[in-house]
Scaffold this motif. Sequence first.
Motif, short mmCIF file in Angstrom:
data_model
loop_
_atom_site.label_atom_id
_atom_site.label_comp_id
_atom_site.label_asym_id
_atom_site.label_seq_id
_atom_site.Cartn_x
_atom_site.Cartn_y
_atom_site.Cartn_z
N TRP A 22 17.43 124.28 43.29
CA TRP A 22 18.66 123.87 43.99
C TRP A 22 18.36 123.00 45.20
O TRP A 22 19.10 122.09 45.51
CB TRP A 22 19.53 125.08 44.37
N GLU A 23 17.24 123.26 45.89
CA GLU A 23 16.85 122.43 47.03
C GLU A 23 16.48 121.02 46.57
O GLU A 23 16.83 120.04 47.22
CB GLU A 23 15.68 123.05 47.80
N ARG A 24 15.77 120.93 45.45
CA ARG A 24 15.41 119.62 44.92
C ARG A 24 16.65 118.85 44.45
O ARG A 24 16.75 117.64 44.65
CB ARG A 24 14.41 119.77 43.77
N GLY A 28 17.85 115.38 46.10
CA GLY A 28 18.04 114.21 45.23
C GLY A 28 19.43 113.61 45.39
O GLY A 28 19.59 112.39 45.48
N LEU A 29 20.46 114.47 45.44
CA LEU A 29 21.82 113.98 45.65
C LEU A 29 21.98 113.32 47.01
O LEU A 29 22.67 112.30 47.15
CB LEU A 29 22.83 115.12 45.49
#
Length: 140
Positions: A22-24, A28-29
């Motif tokens: 979720w952190e990645r 990315g977003l």
Amino acid sequence: MAGKHHHVEHHKYAADRQPPLWERIVAGLSVLMVACLLGYLFYQVIAGDHSPPDIVVEIVEIRDNGDDWLVTFEAQNLGGETASGVVITGELSRWGIITESTDITLDFIPAKSSRRGGLFFQHDPRKADLALAPSGYVLP
């Protein structure tokens, strides 16, 4: 001695660990959103509308205001640049002779937007020829 060796292994393990999925995804977003924003701003600088202000004034309503008459209007800036200090002049005339004139200054009208305002007249604008028009502006 063994304590130091254990500490080094723990540090190595923390450096090799991947962040949660979720952190990645959030990172990315975030990068994608910043890239899109920079791309949009770059596009506006290169290909955006940089035409001068184009002020159009339309009468919204004429109303008896007791001791005077109120003419409400909407001023639209159809151009690509912001106009500040926009002067709107209203004139009443009969048989081609101006009988009353008044004006108002709008602080600013951004590009592709509008502002509403009102002009007060001593005489009934419905019984004369009423003309509202921009008479000047300043580029900020």
